[in-house]
Design an enzyme around this catalytic site. Structure first.
Site, PDB file in Angstrom:
ATOM      1  N   GLU A 153      45.480 -57.156 -83.425  1.00  0.00           N
ATOM      2  CA  GLU A 153      45.221 -55.966 -84.238  1.00  0.00           C
ATOM      3  C   GLU A 153      45.654 -56.193 -85.683  1.00  0.00           C
ATOM      4  OE1 GLU A 153      45.630 -52.179 -81.227  1.00  0.00           O
ATOM      5  OE2 GLU A 153      47.469 -53.210 -81.801  1.00  0.00           O
ATOM      6  N   ASP A 210      44.701 -51.154 -85.317  1.00  0.00           N
ATOM      7  CA  ASP A 210      44.343 -50.310 -84.177  1.00  0.00           C
ATOM      8  C   ASP A 210      43.246 -49.322 -84.567  1.00  0.00           C
ATOM      9  OD1 ASP A 210      44.883 -49.209 -81.455  1.00  0.00           O
ATOM     10  OD2 ASP A 210      45.510 -47.463 -82.608  1.00  0.00           O
TER      11      ASP A 210
END
Length: 238
Positions: free
Chosen positions: A129, A57
């Site tokens: 991610e 992220d």
């Protein structure tokens, strides 16, 4: 028997992930890291992709932010934020993940299989991610930048504000006002996780009928996902 590589390809030909790695444009040196990135917490294994998701992220936020900063030098902070928000989201990462058919390689529980977990944006975007975090740990930021640029080019015909960003909540409100003379309402169904890693589940109602539910890392993101789903049901978004 050892895995074999073809003479002209860096990808292990009999690896179960060879096709994925080829689509990604990167062959993992440590296949266990790749396995971990693809393993959802529902499998109840010691190693899942949550920690990698956390790192990914941050990595993707930086990579995409820098890409947009250099590409759209004429945009102010507000426009850049809208662009980034449309990509750095469950919907945006799911779109990129599907370019490489990431859903076909996920390790999820039988209950998630039954509930179509491979197609859930919350699961697929988290795996994306985690996958990018794995690439970052092995090959560095430059490789992630190259992969993301390639995936964006494949996922979007044009990468600009008009084609990339849409405020689905606003679009849905305009549509429901025109068709039903009402505006949609949103309700928080569930909130879980520590303060630094919250997950929100929202529901969207039109005329007291539930049209969509979605999860996100913020209420706003979950509401946008709900609005997008509702627009699809109303045939506004193809």
């Amino acid at each position: 028997m050892k895995n074999k590589r073809s003479q002209n390809s860096p990808y292990i030909t009999n690896s179960p992930y060879a096709t994925l790695e080829k689509a990604l444009g990167y062959s993992f040196k440590d296949k266990r890291l790749l396995e971990q990135a693809l393993t959802h917490k529902s499998c109840k294994l010691a190693l899942n992709n949550e920690r990698l998701e956390f790192l990914g992220d941050a990595v993707l936020g930086l990579v995409i932010g820098e890409l947009l900063y250099h590409k759209f030098y004429q945009y102010d902070e507000g426009k850049l934020s809208k662009l980034r928000a449309s990509i750095v989201s469950a919907h945006g990462f799911t779109k990129l993940a599907k370019v490489i058919a990431l859903q076909d390689y996920l390790h999820i529980s039988s209950s998630e299989e039954i509930s179509n977990g491979r197609e859930k944006p919350s699961i697929l975007s988290s795996a994306f991610e985690a996958l990018m975090a794995g690439v970052y740990l092995e090959a560095g930021l430059a490789k992630v930048q190259k992969i993301i640029q390639n995936l964006l080019n494949r996922a979007y015909k044009r990468l600009d504000l008009e084609h990339l960003f849409m405020d689905y909540k606003t679009a849905l409100q305009e549509l429901t006002q025109a068709q039903f003379c009402v505006i949609p309402t949103y309700q928080l169904l569930k909130e879980k996780g520590p303060d630094h890693h919250k997950e929100f589940e929202m529901a969207l109602y039109i005329q007291d009928k539930i049209y969509a539910t979605a999860k996100g890392k913020s209420k706003k993101e979950a509401e946008q996902q709900c609005a997008y789903q509702a627009l699809q049901k109303l045939k506004e978004v193809k």
